[in-house]
Design a protein around this motif. Structure first.
Motif, PDB file in Angstrom:
ATOM      1  N   SER A   4       0.825  -1.193   0.000  1.00  0.00           N
ATOM      2  CA  SER A   4       0.000   0.000   0.000  1.00  0.00           C
ATOM      3  C   SER A   4       0.860   1.243   0.000  1.00  0.00           C
ATOM      4  CB  SER A   4      -0.903   0.016   1.238  1.00  0.00           C
ATOM      5  OG  SER A   4      -1.730  -1.110   1.288  1.00  0.00           O
ATOM      6  N   THR A   5       0.296   2.348  -0.488  1.00  0.00           N
ATOM      7  CA  THR A   5       0.977   3.620  -0.359  1.00  0.00           C
ATOM      8  C   THR A   5       0.882   4.071   1.094  1.00  0.00           C
ATOM      9  OG1 THR A   5      -1.016   4.893  -0.823  1.00  0.00           O
ATOM     10  CG2 THR A   5       0.344   4.252  -2.711  1.00  0.00           C
ATOM     11  N   ILE A   6       1.714   5.031   1.455  1.00  0.00           N
ATOM     12  CA  ILE A   6       1.695   5.525   2.832  1.00  0.00           C
ATOM     13  C   ILE A   6       0.343   6.158   3.149  1.00  0.00           C
ATOM     14  CG2 ILE A   6       2.665   7.300   4.345  1.00  0.00           C
ATOM     15  CD1 ILE A   6       5.408   6.637   3.139  1.00  0.00           C
ATOM     16  N   GLU A   7      -0.196   6.931   2.215  1.00  0.00           N
ATOM     17  CA  GLU A   7      -1.487   7.564   2.466  1.00  0.00           C
ATOM     18  C   GLU A   7      -2.582   6.517   2.664  1.00  0.00           C
ATOM     19  OE1 GLU A   7      -3.828  11.529   0.979  1.00  0.00           O
ATOM     20  OE2 GLU A   7      -2.279  10.647  -0.302  1.00  0.00           O
ATOM     21  N   ALA A   8      -2.540   5.447   1.858  1.00  0.00           N
ATOM     22  CA  ALA A   8      -3.517   4.371   2.023  1.00  0.00           C
ATOM     23  C   ALA A   8      -3.337   3.683   3.374  1.00  0.00           C
ATOM     24  CB  ALA A   8      -3.377   3.362   0.888  1.00  0.00           C
ATOM     25  N   ARG A   9      -2.100   3.508   3.806  1.00  0.00           N
ATOM     26  CA  ARG A   9      -1.839   2.890   5.115  1.00  0.00           C
ATOM     27  C   ARG A   9      -2.437   3.728   6.243  1.00  0.00           C
ATOM     28  NH1 ARG A   9       4.271   0.374   5.467  1.00  0.00           N
ATOM     29  NH2 ARG A   9       4.548  -0.176   3.278  1.00  0.00           N
ATOM     30  N   LEU A 217     -12.398   9.077  -6.075  1.00  0.00           N
ATOM     31  CA  LEU A 217     -11.962   7.784  -6.592  1.00  0.00           C
ATOM     32  C   LEU A 217     -10.625   8.003  -7.271  1.00  0.00           C
ATOM     33  CD1 LEU A 217     -15.361   7.623  -6.929  1.00  0.00           C
ATOM     34  CD2 LEU A 217     -14.654   5.313  -7.519  1.00  0.00           C
ATOM     35  N   THR A 218      -9.603   7.308  -6.779  1.00  0.00           N
ATOM     36  CA  THR A 218      -8.246   7.587  -7.216  1.00  0.00           C
ATOM     37  C   THR A 218      -7.464   6.289  -7.359  1.00  0.00           C
ATOM     38  OG1 THR A 218      -6.283   8.932  -6.713  1.00  0.00           O
ATOM     39  CG2 THR A 218      -7.445   7.954  -4.829  1.00  0.00           C
ATOM     40  N   ASP A 219      -6.169   6.401  -7.580  1.00  0.00           N
ATOM     41  CA  ASP A 219      -5.321   5.223  -7.758  1.00  0.00           C
ATOM     42  C   ASP A 219      -4.583   4.908  -6.460  1.00  0.00           C
ATOM     43  OD1 ASP A 219      -3.414   7.220  -7.623  1.00  0.00           O
ATOM     44  OD2 ASP A 219      -3.028   7.221  -9.772  1.00  0.00           O
ATOM     45  N   GLU A 220      -3.675   3.935  -6.528  1.00  0.00           N
ATOM     46  CA  GLU A 220      -3.003   3.494  -5.305  1.00  0.00           C
ATOM     47  C   GLU A 220      -2.016   4.518  -4.750  1.00  0.00           C
ATOM     48  OE1 GLU A 220      -1.066   0.830  -8.569  1.00  0.00           O
ATOM     49  OE2 GLU A 220      -2.843   2.083  -8.338  1.00  0.00           O
ATOM     50  N   ILE A 233     -11.557   6.525  -2.059  1.00  0.00           N
ATOM     51  CA  ILE A 233     -11.636   5.135  -2.512  1.00  0.00           C
ATOM     52  C   ILE A 233     -10.488   4.887  -3.489  1.00  0.00           C
ATOM     53  CG2 ILE A 233     -13.040   3.427  -3.736  1.00  0.00           C
ATOM     54  CD1 ILE A 233     -15.514   4.830  -2.730  1.00  0.00           C
ATOM     55  N   PRO A 234      -9.400   4.259  -3.004  1.00  0.00           N
ATOM     56  CA  PRO A 234      -8.248   4.003  -3.880  1.00  0.00           C
ATOM     57  C   PRO A 234      -8.388   2.681  -4.626  1.00  0.00           C
ATOM     58  CG  PRO A 234      -7.694   3.449  -1.622  1.00  0.00           C
ATOM     59  CD  PRO A 234      -9.137   3.882  -1.609  1.00  0.00           C
TER      60      PRO A 234
END
Length: 282
Positions: A4-9, A217-220, A233-234
């Motif tokens: 995961s990206t840091i932001e997603a984490r 709605l975006t990417d990873e 929502i990644p």
């Protein structure tokens, strides 16, 4: 979590953080990514937390040390800004394990879809669906160079099940006219994938100033618009090839359409019935 990206984490971990650690998390999200590239003392000052809290927060994200966190963040930023030419330099352009190119591409796409659905919290998906299903206020949709087609598809479905659905124009002047009609409490759905559109970011800022509830709605790698969104929502789009692929975004949109229709069925059924009567031959 390691993929995961840091932001997603941060989004995945925020529910289990202490109050102090949440201040560090919100500080990072509000000033992403620059605050994470600063020394730990500066991160702590900007986030109004202690240096020890920042280090505990980084550990909660799965990093062994602050330098490890910063190294990963820099690598992530390099990926964010890669052009198609840069992506193709080391990409796997041929099929693997004797499979055809199409089979290999489909396998990657399916893996992206599974990773996307696994990484989207059920609560976020349900909250987005419920927001889209509610009849109160208007719903505005907009996308970027490639994703505006998905926004258009989404809009076409939403107009069937609910009232006051509008597309925001891509042209800056037209969009400025439309923003005059945006009201507090409206909902906006924005699509933004790398390389992120600065005009969409500006639109997101204007919508936030008007107290609009924004769903991104975006990417990873997660668009900078996330700091102005209520729901993020990644979806996985990277393919290790010249072009990213938005199939996961499209499937998630299909799921949002289906769930929103179910949640608004009393209203949606009446609208669909009316449309069917109008379309039926005399």
């Amino acid at each position: 979590m390691s993929g995961s990206t840091i932001e997603a984490r941060v989004h995945e971990a925020i529910h289990r953080l202490t109050a102090a650690e949440k201040r560090a998390a919100r500080g990072l999200l509000a000033n992403y990514p620059t605050i994470g590239l600063a020394p730990v003392a500066e991160f702590a000052r900007q986030a109004q937390a202690s240096a020890a809290t920042v280090l505990r927060f980084v550990a909660q994200l799965g990093f062994r040390s602050y330098p490890d966190f910063q190294r990963t963040l820099r690598e992530e930023l390099d990926e964010r800004v890669k052009s198609p030419l840069q992506r193709s330099a080391g990409s796997g352009q041929h099929s693997r394990l004797g499979r055809s190119y199409l089979d290999d591409f489909a396998t990657q796409s399916i893996a992206n879809l599974h990773a996307s659905t696994a990484g989207i919290p059920a609560s976020e998906f349900e909250a987005a669906s419920a927001r889209l299903a509610q009849p109160k206020g208007a719903c505005h949709l907009i996308g970027g160079r490639f994703t505006d087609a998905i926004a258009n598809y989404f809009e076409t479905h939403l107009r069937i099940i609910r009232a006051d659905v509008r597309r925001l124009e891509g042209r800056t002047a037209s969009r400025a006219d439309q923003l005059l009609d945006v009201r507090p409490g409206d909902t906006a759905v924005i699509f933004d994938v790398r390389r992120y559109d600065p005009l969409l970011l500006e639109t997101a800022k204007q919508l936030a100033a008007r107290r609009v509830f924004t769903i991104l709605l975006t990417d990873e790698w997660i668009s900078p618009i996330s700091k102005h969104a209520k729901i993020v929502i990644p979806c996985r789009t990277g393919m290790d090839r010249t072009w990213d692929a938005n199939a996961s975004l499209f499937v998630v949109v299909e799921a949002l359409i289906a769930r929103s229709t179910e949640l608004s069925w009393d209203t949606a059924a009446k609208r669909i019935s009316s449309i069917e009567r109008d379309l039926s031959p005399d």
